[in-house]
Design a protein around this motif. Structure first.
Motif, PDB file in Angstrom:
ATOM      1  N   LEU A 173       0.830  -1.204   0.000  1.00  0.00           N
ATOM      2  CA  LEU A 173       0.000   0.000   0.000  1.00  0.00           C
ATOM      3  C   LEU A 173       0.864   1.253   0.000  1.00  0.00           C
ATOM      4  O   LEU A 173       0.584   2.219  -0.730  1.00  0.00           O
ATOM      5  CB  LEU A 173      -0.928  -0.005   1.220  1.00  0.00           C
ATOM      6  CG  LEU A 173      -1.815   1.224   1.403  1.00  0.00           C
ATOM      7  CD1 LEU A 173      -2.718   1.430   0.194  1.00  0.00           C
ATOM      8  CD2 LEU A 173      -2.650   1.092   2.681  1.00  0.00           C
ATOM      9  N   SER A 174       1.928   1.255   0.801  1.00  0.00           N
ATOM     10  CA  SER A 174       2.834   2.397   0.841  1.00  0.00           C
ATOM     11  C   SER A 174       3.468   2.644  -0.519  1.00  0.00           C
ATOM     12  O   SER A 174       3.597   3.791  -0.975  1.00  0.00           O
ATOM     13  CB  SER A 174       3.923   2.161   1.901  1.00  0.00           C
ATOM     14  OG  SER A 174       4.790   3.266   1.974  1.00  0.00           O
ATOM     15  N   ALA A 175       3.842   1.556  -1.201  1.00  0.00           N
ATOM     16  CA  ALA A 175       4.461   1.692  -2.526  1.00  0.00           C
ATOM     17  C   ALA A 175       3.467   2.248  -3.540  1.00  0.00           C
ATOM     18  O   ALA A 175       3.808   3.115  -4.354  1.00  0.00           O
ATOM     19  CB  ALA A 175       4.989   0.335  -2.983  1.00  0.00           C
ATOM     20  N   VAL A 176       2.222   1.772  -3.491  1.00  0.00           N
ATOM     21  CA  VAL A 176       1.201   2.254  -4.425  1.00  0.00           C
ATOM     22  C   VAL A 176       0.932   3.741  -4.201  1.00  0.00           C
ATOM     23  O   VAL A 176       0.870   4.538  -5.142  1.00  0.00           O
ATOM     24  CB  VAL A 176      -0.102   1.442  -4.268  1.00  0.00           C
ATOM     25  CG1 VAL A 176      -1.241   2.101  -5.049  1.00  0.00           C
ATOM     26  CG2 VAL A 176       0.102   0.013  -4.744  1.00  0.00           C
ATOM     27  N   LEU A 177       0.769   4.135  -2.947  1.00  0.00           N
ATOM     28  CA  LEU A 177       0.510   5.541  -2.637  1.00  0.00           C
ATOM     29  C   LEU A 177       1.707   6.410  -3.020  1.00  0.00           C
ATOM     30  O   LEU A 177       1.535   7.548  -3.472  1.00  0.00           O
ATOM     31  CB  LEU A 177       0.195   5.700  -1.147  1.00  0.00           C
ATOM     32  CG  LEU A 177      -1.136   5.099  -0.685  1.00  0.00           C
ATOM     33  CD1 LEU A 177      -1.239   5.142   0.837  1.00  0.00           C
ATOM     34  CD2 LEU A 177      -2.311   5.837  -1.309  1.00  0.00           C
ATOM     35  N   ARG A 222       3.673   5.922  -5.527  1.00  0.00           N
ATOM     36  CA  ARG A 222       3.596   6.147  -6.977  1.00  0.00           C
ATOM     37  C   ARG A 222       2.505   7.157  -7.323  1.00  0.00           C
ATOM     38  O   ARG A 222       2.670   7.986  -8.211  1.00  0.00           O
ATOM     39  CB  ARG A 222       3.349   4.820  -7.694  1.00  0.00           C
ATOM     40  CG  ARG A 222       4.549   3.871  -7.679  1.00  0.00           C
ATOM     41  CD  ARG A 222       4.391   2.765  -8.692  1.00  0.00           C
ATOM     42  NE  ARG A 222       3.272   1.884  -8.380  1.00  0.00           N
ATOM     43  CZ  ARG A 222       3.356   0.815  -7.590  1.00  0.00           C
ATOM     44  NH1 ARG A 222       4.514   0.495  -7.024  1.00  0.00           N
ATOM     45  NH2 ARG A 222       2.290   0.045  -7.360  1.00  0.00           N
ATOM     46  N   VAL A 223       1.389   7.091  -6.605  1.00  0.00           N
ATOM     47  CA  VAL A 223       0.274   8.007  -6.878  1.00  0.00           C
ATOM     48  C   VAL A 223       0.655   9.453  -6.566  1.00  0.00           C
ATOM     49  O   VAL A 223       0.380  10.364  -7.350  1.00  0.00           O
ATOM     50  CB  VAL A 223      -0.976   7.594  -6.063  1.00  0.00           C
ATOM     51  CG1 VAL A 223      -2.049   8.679  -6.141  1.00  0.00           C
ATOM     52  CG2 VAL A 223      -1.521   6.263  -6.563  1.00  0.00           C
ATOM     53  N   TYR A 224       1.310   9.653  -5.419  1.00  0.00           N
ATOM     54  CA  TYR A 224       1.598  11.022  -4.965  1.00  0.00           C
ATOM     55  C   TYR A 224       3.001  11.494  -5.332  1.00  0.00           C
ATOM     56  O   TYR A 224       3.340  12.659  -5.118  1.00  0.00           O
ATOM     57  CB  TYR A 224       1.387  11.128  -3.447  1.00  0.00           C
ATOM     58  CG  TYR A 224      -0.072  11.050  -3.054  1.00  0.00           C
ATOM     59  CD1 TYR A 224      -0.887  12.181  -3.127  1.00  0.00           C
ATOM     60  CD2 TYR A 224      -0.648   9.852  -2.641  1.00  0.00           C
ATOM     61  CE1 TYR A 224      -2.222  12.115  -2.789  1.00  0.00           C
ATOM     62  CE2 TYR A 224      -1.988   9.780  -2.301  1.00  0.00           C
ATOM     63  CZ  TYR A 224      -2.768  10.910  -2.374  1.00  0.00           C
ATOM     64  OH  TYR A 224      -4.102  10.844  -2.042  1.00  0.00           O
TER      65      TYR A 224
END
Length: 290
Positions: A238-242, A244-246
């Motif tokens: 989840l930290s990695a996905v966020l 990339r998003v931000y």
């Protein structure tokens, strides 16, 4: 806070960085000895500097005439700095005096911003002390956990958020709750921030402190509410996905709320991503009613 005060705080932070950076090389150390340049570089010195700056903030809050005099736009910056020097020489360390003079030289949008500036510098110095001790991550975690304790106890929230409650009573309560259970820096930050007369919401004040500590570690914070605990692997993903998003490193602060039934609610700054089962049920119910 208006642009003038934001620029003033930035200038003061830069000066704090200069005073808390160890002298590099023989030439700079020799220059410090000649000029008497004050520095606070050990954990003990930085924690002491933080205490002094918090005390200055409390004094400015208690004496409106003093903060007006130190931020008077009609006065010359050198004259305001000289006033600060007369008032604080012998009462605070050379590093703290230097920073108070720096604050007095700046242009402020309003006198009250001087209090916030002193508190900002004090907080930064305290986190510097934690960084030197290698405790910055632990401080962030302790702040978050205490914030959850406060959020889960309405009576504690009410007491710590009561502006009319005496600071001495709040301090005694915090000492009872924190002594020996958290690091000295965490205790220092919570004690000074939660006993301010301007604190209207203790939970929000603690959350902001936790976010400041997280930014010092080079990351933003995502406040995640989950129906069940997340595994380490799930948190990393989840930290990695966020991230990339931000477009920046994102740290997680996870709270468990079984009433969500499933899914996650994620808040980053003012943006909320609600992927909970409860939200989807609510939406389905509205469609049926419609």
């Amino acid at each position: 806070m208006d642009a003038a005060s934001r620029a003033a705080i930035a200038e003061a932070r830069e000066r704090l960085g200069e005073l808390t950076r160890p002298a590099s090389g023989l030439l700079e150390r020799a220059r410090d000895r000649v000029t008497g340049q004050p520095r606070a570089v050990t954990a003990e010195e930085l924690a002491g500097l933080a205490d002094e700056l918090f005390a200055v903030a409390r004094l400015l809050d208690a004496q409106p005439s003093l903060r007006r005099a130190l931020s008077d736009p009609a006065g010359k910056p050198a004259d305001r700095a000289a006033l600060a020097q007369r008032l604080f020489t012998g009462k605070v360390s050379a590093s703290a005096l230097d920073l108070v003079e720096t604050l007095a030289r700046q242009r402020w949008s309003r006198p009250f911003d001087l209090i916030e500036a002193a508190e900002t510098l004090a907080t930064e110095a305290a986190l510097d002390a934690a960084d030197v001790r290698g405790e910055l991550e632990g401080v962030e975690d302790e702040l978050f956990r205490f914030g959850r304790i406060v959020a889960g106890d309405p009576q504690l929230t009410r007491i710590l958020s009561d502006r009319a409650a005496p600071a001495a009573g709040k301090t005694a309560l915090l000492d009872q709750l924190l002594a020996g259970r958290v690091s000295p820096v965490t205790e220092q930050l919570l004690r000074n921030h939660l006993t301010r007369p301007t604190v209207a919401n203790a939970e929000t004040a603690i959350e902001r402190l936790s976010e400041v500590a997280s930014r010092r570690r080079g990351q933003s914070v995502a406040h995640v509410t989950a129906a069940a605990p997340l595994t380490d692997q799930q948190q990393q993903r989840l930290s990695a996905v966020l991230g990339r998003v931000y477009g920046r490193a994102i740290g997680l602060q996870v709270t468990i709320d079984p009433e969500l039934l499933g899914g996650l609610v994620i808040r980053v700054g003012d943006e909320i991503i609600d992927g909970s089962v409860l939200r989807r049920l609510d939406e389905a119910g509205r469609r049926l009613v419609g």
